[in-house]
Write an enzyme that holds these catalytic residues in place. Structure first.
Site, PDB file in Angstrom:
ATOM      1  N   ARG A 133       0.841  -1.215   0.000  1.00 23.97           N
ATOM      2  CA  ARG A 133       0.000   0.000   0.000  1.00 23.97           C
ATOM      3  C   ARG A 133       0.865   1.250   0.000  1.00 23.97           C
ATOM      4  O   ARG A 133       0.523   2.259  -0.618  1.00 23.97           O
ATOM      5  CB  ARG A 133      -0.962   0.009   1.181  1.00 23.97           C
ATOM      6  CG  ARG A 133      -1.909   1.227   1.115  1.00 23.97           C
ATOM      7  CD  ARG A 133      -2.982   1.208   2.176  1.00 23.97           C
ATOM      8  NE  ARG A 133      -2.384   1.179   3.497  1.00 23.97           N
ATOM      9  CZ  ARG A 133      -3.079   0.976   4.616  1.00 23.97           C
ATOM     10  NH1 ARG A 133      -4.384   0.768   4.563  1.00 23.97           N
ATOM     11  NH2 ARG A 133      -2.471   0.956   5.797  1.00 23.97           N
ATOM     12  N   LYS A 141      -2.906   7.133   1.409  1.00 25.68           N
ATOM     13  CA  LYS A 141      -2.737   7.259   2.871  1.00 25.68           C
ATOM     14  C   LYS A 141      -1.819   8.437   3.196  1.00 25.68           C
ATOM     15  O   LYS A 141      -0.655   8.255   3.539  1.00 25.68           O
ATOM     16  CB  LYS A 141      -2.200   5.932   3.440  1.00 25.68           C
ATOM     17  CG  LYS A 141      -2.372   5.811   4.945  1.00 25.68           C
ATOM     18  CD  LYS A 141      -2.170   4.385   5.371  1.00 25.68           C
ATOM     19  CE  LYS A 141      -2.047   4.230   6.882  1.00 25.68           C
ATOM     20  NZ  LYS A 141      -3.226   4.664   7.616  1.00 25.68           N
TER      21      LYS A 141
HETATM   22  N1  PMP Z   1      -9.502   4.062   7.296  1.00 30.74           N
HETATM   23  C1  PMP Z   1      -8.781   5.106   7.736  1.00 30.74           C
HETATM   24  C2  PMP Z   1      -9.271   6.475   7.454  1.00 30.74           C
HETATM   25  C3  PMP Z   1      -7.596   4.892   8.465  1.00 30.74           C
HETATM   26  O1  PMP Z   1      -6.875   5.945   8.891  1.00 30.74           O
HETATM   27  C4  PMP Z   1      -7.189   3.576   8.750  1.00 30.74           C
HETATM   28  C5  PMP Z   1      -5.951   3.290   9.545  1.00 30.74           C
HETATM   29  N2  PMP Z   1      -4.843   3.966   9.141  1.00 30.74           N
HETATM   30  C6  PMP Z   1      -7.972   2.512   8.270  1.00 30.74           C
HETATM   31  C7  PMP Z   1      -9.126   2.799   7.544  1.00 30.74           C
HETATM   32  C8  PMP Z   1      -7.587   1.090   8.515  1.00 30.74           C
HETATM   33  O2  PMP Z   1      -6.525   0.702   7.686  1.00 30.74           O
HETATM   34  P1  PMP Z   1      -5.503  -0.449   8.123  1.00 30.74           P
HETATM   35  O3  PMP Z   1      -6.341  -1.663   8.369  1.00 30.74           O
HETATM   36  O4  PMP Z   1      -4.629  -0.604   6.954  1.00 30.74           O
HETATM   37  O5  PMP Z   1      -4.828   0.032   9.352  1.00 30.74           O
END
Ligand code: PMP
Length: 284
Positions: free
Chosen positions: A52, A148
């Site tokens: 990612r 992200k």
């Molecule tokens: N949505 C948002 C807006 C986030 O900030 C996060 C965590 N960083 C997630 C979903 C969950 O993503 P992950 O499972 O990759 O931590």
């Protein structure tokens, strides 16, 4: 305790790590990040986070300063140097330092920073037994939430609104449907169907989401990837969220109304158990 952190090729005590005031991460939020959890001193789903990271960088035409092998080595070295058995590793890559200008600079060298956060009880989080309360807020973030980026002010405002309302987090609503939580993906369960918003530019493509949905399908659970409304959520049998730091966490109250029985549901508990079990086995 002074942690050892990583900055642009060097391992340093945290109070000696420095980056430029001209760094575009600081001036424009021109940077991306990842958070990987550590259980039993090992990395959970490192490959998913590395993939990612590369996607976020590609979307922003930003150079990756390290290879995946180097990144793994840096993560492992920080876990070792800081003696982390349970906790998180935060990684940030920015476009680097350049004279302030909106256009991307041609010649900036990316900045890369990593640090650890030890968190005992990450897996044994008592909230998994009691569940969390969420409120709803409008989703007022930008339109590329699949990247992200470090621009997290609106999610911070959402967490503060939740706190002020005596809740733990906020679910964001856009065009009448839930997008996601401020730092997690959102799910409801109705009958034996798990419902979560489909992927797109509107939400972050959670690494935990991908693993949990795969495991749910492998366990013959029914999954629907589609938008759902707050009304549907309030009438659901269960609700939960997923993220790298909370794994699978039950939601027991939405905008002051209990979800189902108002206690953590069976589907969330089962998925949490399967997720932790499988991910511990696959940790690197
Ligand atoms: N949505 C948002 C807006 C986030 O900030 C996060 C965590 N960083 C997630 C979903 C969950 O993503 P992950 O499972 O990759 O931590």
């Amino acid at each position: 305790m002074t942690r050892t952190v990583y900055v642009n090729g060097e391992y340093l005590p945290e109070d000696q790590a420095m980056i430029s005031i001209f760094d575009r991460g600081f001036l424009f939020a021109d940077g991306v990040y990842e958070v990987t959890s550590v259980l039993d001193g090992k990395l959970i789903d490192f490959a998913g986070h590395a993939k990612r990271l590369q996607r976020s960088l590609d979307e922003l035409e930003m150079a990756n300063p390290v290879t995946e092998e180097e990144l793994l080595e840096i993560h492992r070295e920080l876990v070792r140097a800081n003696n982390v058995t349970e906790g998180l590793i935060y990684l940030q890559v920015t476009r680097g330092a350049a004279d302030r200008d909106f256009a991307y600079p041609d010649d900036a060298t990316p900045t890369i920073v990593l640090f650890t956060q030890a968190k005992a009880g990450l897996a044994d989080n008592p909230m998994a037994k009691t569940g969390m309360k969420v409120i709803s807020i409008a989703d007022e973030r930008w339109g590329r939430r699949d990247i992200k980026t470090v621009q997290l002010l609106y999610p911070s405002m959402g967490k503060m609104a939740a706190k002020a309302a005596g809740a733990h987090d906020a679910w964001m609503v856009e065009d009448g449907v839930v997008t996601e939580g401020t730092s997690n993906n959102a799910y409801i369960v109705k009958g034996n169907t798990i419902i979560t918003r489909h992927l797109g530019h509107e939400i972050l493509h959670g690494i935990t989401r991908a693993a949990v949905l795969r495991m749910a399908r492998e366990a013959q659970m029914k999954v629907e990837e589609r938008p759902f409304t707050m009304e549907e959520a309030k009438a659901a049998d269960e609700a939960f969220v997923t993220s790298a730091s909370t794994f699978v966490m039950p939601v027991v109250e939405i905008d002051g109304s209990p979800v189902g029985s108002g206690t953590p549901g069976k589907v969330a508990a089962r998925l949490r158990e399967i997720y932790l079990d499988e991910m511990r086995k696959a940790a690197v």
